[in-house]
Design an enzyme around this catalytic site. Structure first.
Site, PDB file in Angstrom:
ATOM      1  N   GLU A   1      -0.160  14.059 -10.010  1.00  0.00           N
ATOM      2  CA  GLU A   1      -1.085  13.286  -9.179  1.00  0.00           C
ATOM      3  C   GLU A   1      -1.546  14.073  -7.963  1.00  0.00           C
ATOM      4  OE1 GLU A   1      -1.278   9.098  -6.639  1.00  0.00           O
ATOM      5  OE2 GLU A   1       0.596   9.728  -7.566  1.00  0.00           O
TER       6      GLU A   1
ATOM      7  N   GLY B   1       0.843  -1.193   0.000  1.00  0.00           N
ATOM      8  CA  GLY B   1       0.000   0.000   0.000  1.00  0.00           C
ATOM      9  C   GLY B   1       0.873   1.236   0.000  1.00  0.00           C
ATOM     10  N   SER B   2       1.119   1.778   1.199  1.00  0.00           N
ATOM     11  CA  SER B   2       2.052   2.907   1.291  1.00  0.00           C
ATOM     12  C   SER B   2       3.451   2.507   0.828  1.00  0.00           C
ATOM     13  CB  SER B   2       2.108   3.425   2.733  1.00  0.00           C
ATOM     14  OG  SER B   2       0.872   3.994   3.102  1.00  0.00           O
TER      15      SER B   2
END
Length: 379
Positions: A240, A131-132
């Site tokens: 982003e 994830g991270s």
């Protein structure tokens, strides 16, 4: 000082007018989103495409507007302030920027002209154990004659259930450090062996699990350089984080406007509840925070336009951190100030809150953003 050109001001008004006309009422938005179950209406998105807005960052040679980050931020801020159900625009713009930077000419033309026409895109990074710590991913692509065979699972993939194609980050080499040996692949959503399965969330249908079982793609599916996927990901961070920040700025502004209207009309003890000091001061604080956020978001947009090849890890992370935290705080307080009405699905407050809270998680959690900012100071 924050100033806009005449053209930018006119563009902002055009976006606001379009959103008001097409999705200005709760009834319109419910029709477009299956009563709120979907966050993105491809029908509305196609109408935006016809106006040239979905290709706002796409160069003119591919049919796009060739505009900059300021114009993009205007589009996102005003669309989200109007609650236009085009949640897929963020991942699409993020993914399109990667194709624009790294894809070969044939693939770039195919994908970018599709974006101009209203195709939605998806980017797939996260995995159950990545994830991270994105670089910990294990979804693998093995080289074979004439192409690659992909196996593995991805998760939390936005847009995949309606995207035309998916930009996949997979591991192609295990011999080096975990940030090495990553490669980006262009995967059409209808590729055999790819299963897309939705994940139920409190926010509706937004994210998906992806299962790759012996998915075969040609060598031409590689986006950029084999093994350079991590560096290519890092090159897109300005875009982003600015996209996420501009969208949440719009959410915060809409939440503030709705709350202000409510506390002005709602009366208790013989007067509007907004005239009580507790609420008046709270709204004053939120208005100040939103104004500060707007200045930061557009400052980062201007920096990115003036220095298109330069990364701004500190400023971009600050914008994402600030905008999402302000949006979360505003929408939570909106529910408190509206009382039971804020909790009822008849009103938009609870929906705004759900979207704002998750914004502090996706695109790099806010804990990660703080860590990045701290590291830029040598900490």
């Amino acid at each position: 000082m924050l100033t806009f050109t005449v053209e930018q001001t006119a563009f902002a008004k055009a976006v606001a007018d379009f959103c008001q006309r097409e999705a200005g009422t709760r009834e319109q938005r419910d029709r477009l989103t299956a009563n709120g179950a979907e966050l993105h209406s491809q029908e509305l998105y196609k109408k935006m495409a016809a106006l040239g807005w979905t290709g706002i960052l796409v160069p003119e040679e591919y049919g796009g507007a060739g505009a900059g980050n300021v114009e993009m931020s205007i589009l996102l801020e005003d669309s989200m302030r109007a609650m236009a159900p085009i949640g897929g625009i963020g991942p699409t713009l993020i993914t399109a920027a990667a194709y624009q930077k790294f894809a070969d000419e044939q693939l770039k033309k195919e994908v970018l002209t599709g974006v101009v026409d209203g195709d939605s895109l998806s980017v797939s990074m996260s995995e159950p154990e990545a994830g991270s710590d994105v670089a910990n991913l294990t979804c693998r692509a093995e080289k074979v004659d004439g192409g690659w065979i992909i196996n593995g699972q991805k998760t939390w993939c936005s847009n995949a259930h309606f995207a035309k194609s998916i930009l996949l980050i997979a591991r192609t080499d295990r011999t080096g450090a975990k940030h090495e040996g990553l490669t980006q692949f262009h995967i059409p959503a209808d590729t055999p062996g790819l299963e897309i399965k939705g994940i139920d969330t409190v926010g509706g249908r937004e994210v998906n699990d992806l299962y790759f079982t012996n998915v075969r793609v040609p060598d031409s599916a590689v986006v950029g350089q084999v093994g350079n996927g991590w560096n290519q990901l890092m090159a897109g961070l300005n875009t982003e984080r600015l996209i996420l920040a501009a969208m949440q700025l719009g959410v915060a502004e809409r939440s503030f406007a709705d709350t202000l209207a409510f506390v002005t009309e709602r009366k208790q003890f013989g007067r509007p509840v907004g005239t009580f000091q507790a609420l008046r001061h709270r709204l004053a604080d939120h208005a100040t925070e939103i104004e500060c956020t707007k200045l930061l978001v557009y400052r980062v947009a201007q920096l990115a336009d003036e220095n298109p090849t330069k990364l701004f890890p500190r400023e971009a992370s600050m914008a994402k951190l600030k905008a999402t935290e302000v949006s979360k705080a505003m929408t939570i307080d909106a529910m408190q100030m509206m009382g039971g009405y804020g909790y009822a699905t008849e009103f938009d407050a609870e929906r705004q809150m759900r979207g704002a809270i998750i914004s502090t998680v996706y695109g790099g959690t806010n804990e990660i953003q703080r860590d990045i900012i701290g590291k830029t100071f040598g900490l």
